[in-house]
Design a protein around this motif. Structure first.
Motif, PDB file in Angstrom:
ATOM      1  N   GLU A 145      33.450  38.141  50.297  1.00  0.00           N
ATOM      2  CA  GLU A 145      34.659  38.486  51.046  1.00  0.00           C
ATOM      3  C   GLU A 145      35.869  37.735  50.502  1.00  0.00           C
ATOM      4  O   GLU A 145      36.952  38.319  50.327  1.00  0.00           O
ATOM      5  CB  GLU A 145      34.460  38.150  52.526  1.00  0.00           C
ATOM      6  N   PHE A 146      35.675  36.434  50.207  1.00  0.00           N
ATOM      7  CA  PHE A 146      36.774  35.641  49.655  1.00  0.00           C
ATOM      8  C   PHE A 146      37.184  36.179  48.280  1.00  0.00           C
ATOM      9  O   PHE A 146      38.382  36.244  47.951  1.00  0.00           O
ATOM     10  CB  PHE A 146      36.365  34.170  49.546  1.00  0.00           C
ATOM     11  N   GLU A 147      36.188  36.556  47.461  1.00  0.00           N
ATOM     12  CA  GLU A 147      36.495  37.102  46.136  1.00  0.00           C
ATOM     13  C   GLU A 147      37.319  38.388  46.261  1.00  0.00           C
ATOM     14  O   GLU A 147      38.269  38.629  45.511  1.00  0.00           O
ATOM     15  CB  GLU A 147      35.203  37.379  45.374  1.00  0.00           C
ATOM     16  N   SER A 148      36.932  39.219  47.244  1.00  0.00           N
ATOM     17  CA  SER A 148      37.641  40.479  47.458  1.00  0.00           C
ATOM     18  C   SER A 148      39.094  40.214  47.869  1.00  0.00           C
ATOM     19  O   SER A 148      40.015  40.870  47.398  1.00  0.00           O
ATOM     20  CB  SER A 148      36.919  41.301  48.526  1.00  0.00           C
ATOM     21  N   ARG A 149      39.288  39.230  48.740  1.00  0.00           N
ATOM     22  CA  ARG A 149      40.638  38.895  49.186  1.00  0.00           C
ATOM     23  C   ARG A 149      41.491  38.393  48.022  1.00  0.00           C
ATOM     24  O   ARG A 149      42.651  38.780  47.872  1.00  0.00           O
ATOM     25  CB  ARG A 149      40.586  37.811  50.266  1.00  0.00           C
ATOM     26  N   VAL A 150      40.896  37.513  47.222  1.00  0.00           N
ATOM     27  CA  VAL A 150      41.628  36.972  46.077  1.00  0.00           C
ATOM     28  C   VAL A 150      42.007  38.094  45.123  1.00  0.00           C
ATOM     29  O   VAL A 150      43.140  38.157  44.623  1.00  0.00           O
ATOM     30  CB  VAL A 150      40.786  35.893  45.353  1.00  0.00           C
TER      31      VAL A 150
ATOM     32  N   ASP B 162      48.162  42.684  44.235  1.00  0.00           N
ATOM     33  CA  ASP B 162      49.501  42.805  44.829  1.00  0.00           C
ATOM     34  C   ASP B 162      50.552  42.148  43.956  1.00  0.00           C
ATOM     35  O   ASP B 162      51.729  42.550  43.966  1.00  0.00           O
ATOM     36  CB  ASP B 162      49.528  42.168  46.221  1.00  0.00           C
TER      37      ASP B 162
ATOM     38  N   GLY C 235      42.463  41.205  45.822  1.00  0.00           N
ATOM     39  CA  GLY C 235      43.531  41.987  46.447  1.00  0.00           C
ATOM     40  C   GLY C 235      44.879  41.311  46.300  1.00  0.00           C
ATOM     41  O   GLY C 235      45.890  41.973  45.995  1.00  0.00           O
ATOM     42  N   HIS C 236      44.934  39.982  46.506  1.00  0.00           N
ATOM     43  CA  HIS C 236      46.194  39.251  46.361  1.00  0.00           C
ATOM     44  C   HIS C 236      46.694  39.305  44.928  1.00  0.00           C
ATOM     45  O   HIS C 236      47.906  39.479  44.677  1.00  0.00           O
ATOM     46  CB  HIS C 236      46.018  37.792  46.788  1.00  0.00           C
TER      47      HIS C 236
ATOM     48  N   GLU D 160      30.050  35.694  52.508  1.00  0.00           N
ATOM     49  CA  GLU D 160      31.322  35.013  52.720  1.00  0.00           C
ATOM     50  C   GLU D 160      32.060  34.837  51.399  1.00  0.00           C
ATOM     51  O   GLU D 160      33.277  35.058  51.305  1.00  0.00           O
ATOM     52  CB  GLU D 160      31.063  33.653  53.376  1.00  0.00           C
TER      53      GLU D 160
END
Length: 810
Positions: free
Chosen positions: A795-800, A806, A802-803, A792
């Motif tokens: 996954e959060f690290e990956s999302r951060v 961007d 990615g943001h 989990e």
């Protein structure tokens, strides 16, 4: 109507309110207790020509009533009490309070009014029929006042009273039983107000010969009065300091007794001031000069016959303090005099908040004694104001366990003298050395956190539940891997699954069945309640039988079940039994019209109101509440009233909704608002103006609709009110049609049995909450493994990341 215990208590406490003023409890208690004494002996003399107390002409409570309103009322009271004292050799006992003391009671009209009101309260109490056999209403009232005075007097003045619950424990563990003979003796060297001695006497069938000593003059007087109020006029209570001037002596030796009980002042530093003769009391060592705990213990030991037994309350320090006290303790243990030690909860006593213990001495069986029986009862209590108090279940458990010498994990065990004498303990009797009463540590399982599953050892710790519900564990859990299990259902569904399980349903049904069988076994005895009934014996039989029936039931604590009965007894049943004893079933069940005394402002909450406004008649139904009559005879009418009430409430809701929608700024009812409120009068007035002014049609329609709603509401309320009034009148009339059998059925079955059964069932249901909370705790604790948490987090690290990418951040 008979004088109930609760009525007596409330009247007595109101009398205290009349006196309080600038006095503290230590002062006004003397006035209240003196009046209580005079009233009681006066009433008793009227009812019993053979009364041991002589009430002379000019020395009765009636003479006090005759002095109401007199300018010299205080002086007249003093003279009346003085005559009573002289006639009974009670000088300096009942005449210590000065009823003419202007500093305490006021001057002129103030003292005149205050004492007149006070005597009026007492004149309403009739004690002639209050001493039903075996039920000491007056003694209980005296004790009630003692407890309240002790509470209000603070630490320095609360030592004259030992809490009744603790007194009962001492009386029972010392070996007093129904078989104790009247010629056997009990002694309290620091008797205070005598409450402890009287609890001992109450444990016997025929009484016991009482001896006591008290050094404080005012407290000694309280004790003398207490003995008379409890029917122990022959008790020998002497004045003086027990250690320096023991009064019960035979020449150079102390008088000896069969039993002794005591709650001496804790750790008194001046115990030896003025000590001239030791009477051989310190043969096992002399207590330290600055601590008198062992001085009292050794005095009591010396005052016992060779077969004598004693129970003494002392601070915990006597169990482990060193030097001189350690030497005395060792010698007493080697002699075998100490039979047992009971650790009590903290903050039980009025003189101190420190925890205390009961030391039980036994000379008769000292030879060959090989151990000391210990109980850690420190966790069994209930909060009562700013003090702790032993419950009925705590008392019963302590006495049962001590009497039977039962070993209970984390509560009690027989400790061998060899263990006490072991060098690591060195005759130290501190209870935690021998009994670990702490709750088992809730250990976190690292393996479960890493790989999931609930540890089986945590589930095994709930074995009491699985014994009671054999199939439930397999219904809730399934194997995960060796030593671990998983929930078979979502954790949020645990409670519902347990409540709906056939085993739990069967468990609660059996609890009800046990209670039903218990009540059926005693029903004839309860039907036969009359003036010869002994309430204390009655509740003892009921309670002991209920406790024994639930003892083999798995999971349920029989002492918790017992407490449910005893709480109901103290709150309701005792008064009910007392009314039936004094008035009979039919008379006791009759409605009692409430009379409001405007001068004294006494008011009881009515159980039933018939009529409205000033003509309304208010009634109390102490024994048989009207709801039981309604449920039995007017169920259909009650349902109709409830339906009409629902219609009325719905009509009110429609009004509120409509007003809330339109009585807003700019709304259709805005013009009818007055200070942001609206009602039918305002709405009607606005409608009249609106029509006259030719206002907007929508506003007129809204006002018209609102008035219709108001009218519908009024009709619904009136209909419901009339139906309720009719039901109340029918209920009141029904009381006059009841037979004795009807009353017994309603009180015994619909009131007593129903309530006790509901309380027992609530105990069974409460157990499920403990199980549910523990399972939910374990389920939530190990719901996620470390790997799942890592995934989990990844996954959060990956999302951060990615943001951030961007946004152009590397």
């Amino acid at each position: 109507m008979a004088l109930k215990k609760t009525d007596l208590y409330s009247s007595l406490w109101k009398s205290c309110d009349e006196l309080r003023g600038g006095m503290d409890a230590g002062q006004y208690k003397d006035y209240i207790l003196t009046l209580l004494f005079v009233k009681y002996v006066s009433d008793k003399a009227k009812a019993d020509p053979d009364s041991l107390i002589d009430v002379p002409p000019g020395g009765s409570f009636d003479d006090m009533v005759a002095a109401k309103g007199d300018k010299e009322i205080g002086d007249r009271f003093n003279k009346i009490i003085s005559r009573l004292a002289e006639a009974n050799d009670l000088r300096n006992v009942i005449d210590l309070a000065d009823f003419n003391d202007e500093e305490k009671l006021g001057k002129g009209k103030e003292i005149q009014d205050r004492l007149s009101k006070l005597v009026t309260i007492f004149s309403d109490l009739d004690f002639r029929g209050s001493r039903a056999e075996g039920d000491d209403l007056l003694g209980d009232a005296y004790e009630y006042l003692m407890r309240h005075f002790a509470t209000e007097s603070g630490k320095s003045k609360g030592q004259f009273y030992t809490p009744a619950e603790v007194s009962r424990v001492l009386a029972k563990v010392v070996g007093i039983t129904k078989a104790t003979r009247q010629d056997q003796t009990v002694y309290d060297p620091t008797c205070g107000s005598g409450s402890l001695l009287l609890k001992v006497a109450a444990e016997t069938s025929r009484g016991i010969t009482i001896y006591g000593q008290e050094k404080d003059n005012a407290t000694w007087a309280l004790s003398k009065m207490n003995m008379i109020l409890h029917g122990n006029e022959d008790a020998e209570i002497l004045k003086g300091d027990t250690i320096t001037s023991p009064q019960f002596t035979n020449g150079s030796a102390l008088q000896t007794f069969d039993f002794a009980v005591a709650n001496p002042p804790f750790s008194i530093k001046s115990w030896s001031n003025g000590l001239e003769q030791e009477y051989g009391r310190f043969e096992y060592g002399r207590p330290p000069e600055k601590n008198g705990d062992y001085a009292f213990l050794l005095h009591i030991l010396k005052s016992l016959k060779s077969t004598g037994k004693a129970a003494v309350i002392l601070p915990h320090g006597v169990l482990f303090r060193g030097n001189a006290e350690a030497d005395i303790r060792q010698r007493l243990l080697k002699q075998g005099f100490i039979k047992g030690i009971i650790g009590l909860p903290a903050n039980l006593f009025y003189g101190t908040g420190i925890p205390a213990c009961i030391i039980v001495l036994d000379k008769e069986n000292a030879v060959g004694r090989t151990g000391v029986f210990m109980i850690d009862a420190s966790k069994g209590f209930i909060k009562d104001g700013n003090k702790n108090r032993l419950r009925s279940q705590d008392i019963h458990k302590i006495v049962d366990v001590f009497t039977r010498q039962t070993t209970i994990d984390r509560y009690s065990r027989m400790v061998p003298l060899s263990e006490i004498a072991d060098p690591k303990n060195d005759y130290n009797l501190n209870i935690p050395r021998y009994i670990d009463s702490s709750e088992p540590e809730d250990i976190q399982d690292l393996h479960a956190h890493l790989y999931g599953g609930i540890p089986d050892r945590d589930l095994d710790a709930l074995s009491g539940y699985w014994d009671a519900f054999p199939q439930l564990r397999s219904q809730l859990f399934q194997p995960n891997r060796p030593g671990y299990s998983d929930l078979t259902i979502d954790v949020s569904h645990v409670q519902q699954t347990i409540l709906e399980s056939p085993e739990f349903q069967k468990f609660t049904q059996e609890a009800r069945a046990f209670t039903t069988e218990w009540f059926a076994a005693h029903r004839k005895k309860l039907e036969a309640i009359d003036e010869t009934t002994r309430p204390n014996d009655l509740i003892t039989d009921l309670g002991d039988d209920l406790l024994s029936r639930f003892k083999p039931v798995p999971l349920l604590d029989e002492y918790h079940i017992y407490e449910q009965l005893m709480t109901y007894w103290h709150d309701v049943m005792h008064d009910d039994v007392f009314m039936v004893m004094n008035d009979g079933w039919l008379e006791a069940a009759k409605p009692r019209k409430i009379v409001i005394d405007k001068d004294r402002k006494l008011f009881e909450t009515p159980d039933l109101v018939v009529g409205t406004g000033r003509s309304a008649e208010k009634y109390r139904m102490d024994l048989l509440p009207p709801n039981l009559i309604v449920e039995r005879y007017f169920a259909k009418e009650r349902a109709e009233v409830d339906e009409l009430t629902s219609v009325s409430e719905e009509a009110s809701r429609l009004v509120e909704e409509y007003v809330e929608e339109h009585a807003i700024e700019g709304g259709l009812l805005a013009e009818a608002m007055d200070d942001e409120k609206i009602n039918k009068v305002l709405a009607s007035a606005r409608l009249k103006r609106a029509r006259h002014e030719g206002a907007d049609a929508d506003e007129v329609a809204a006002l018209s609709h609102l008035i219709k709603l108001y009218n519908a509401e009024a009709v619904a309320k009136k209909t419901a009110k009339e139906a309720e009034a009719a039901l109340s009148l029918a209920t009141l009339k029904k009381y006059g049609d009841l037979t004795e059998r009807d009353v017994q059925a309603l009180v015994l079955d619909a009131k007593w049995q129903f309530t006790v059964t509901a309380r027992v069932t609530s105990e069974a249901e409460a157990l499920t909450l403990v199980l549910v909370n523990r399972i939910q705790q374990l389920g939530d604790r190990y719901a996620e493994t470390l790997g799942e948490i890592d995934s989990e987090c990844a996954e959060f690290e990956s999302r951060v990341a990615g943001h951030l990418a961007d946004m152009g951040v590397k």
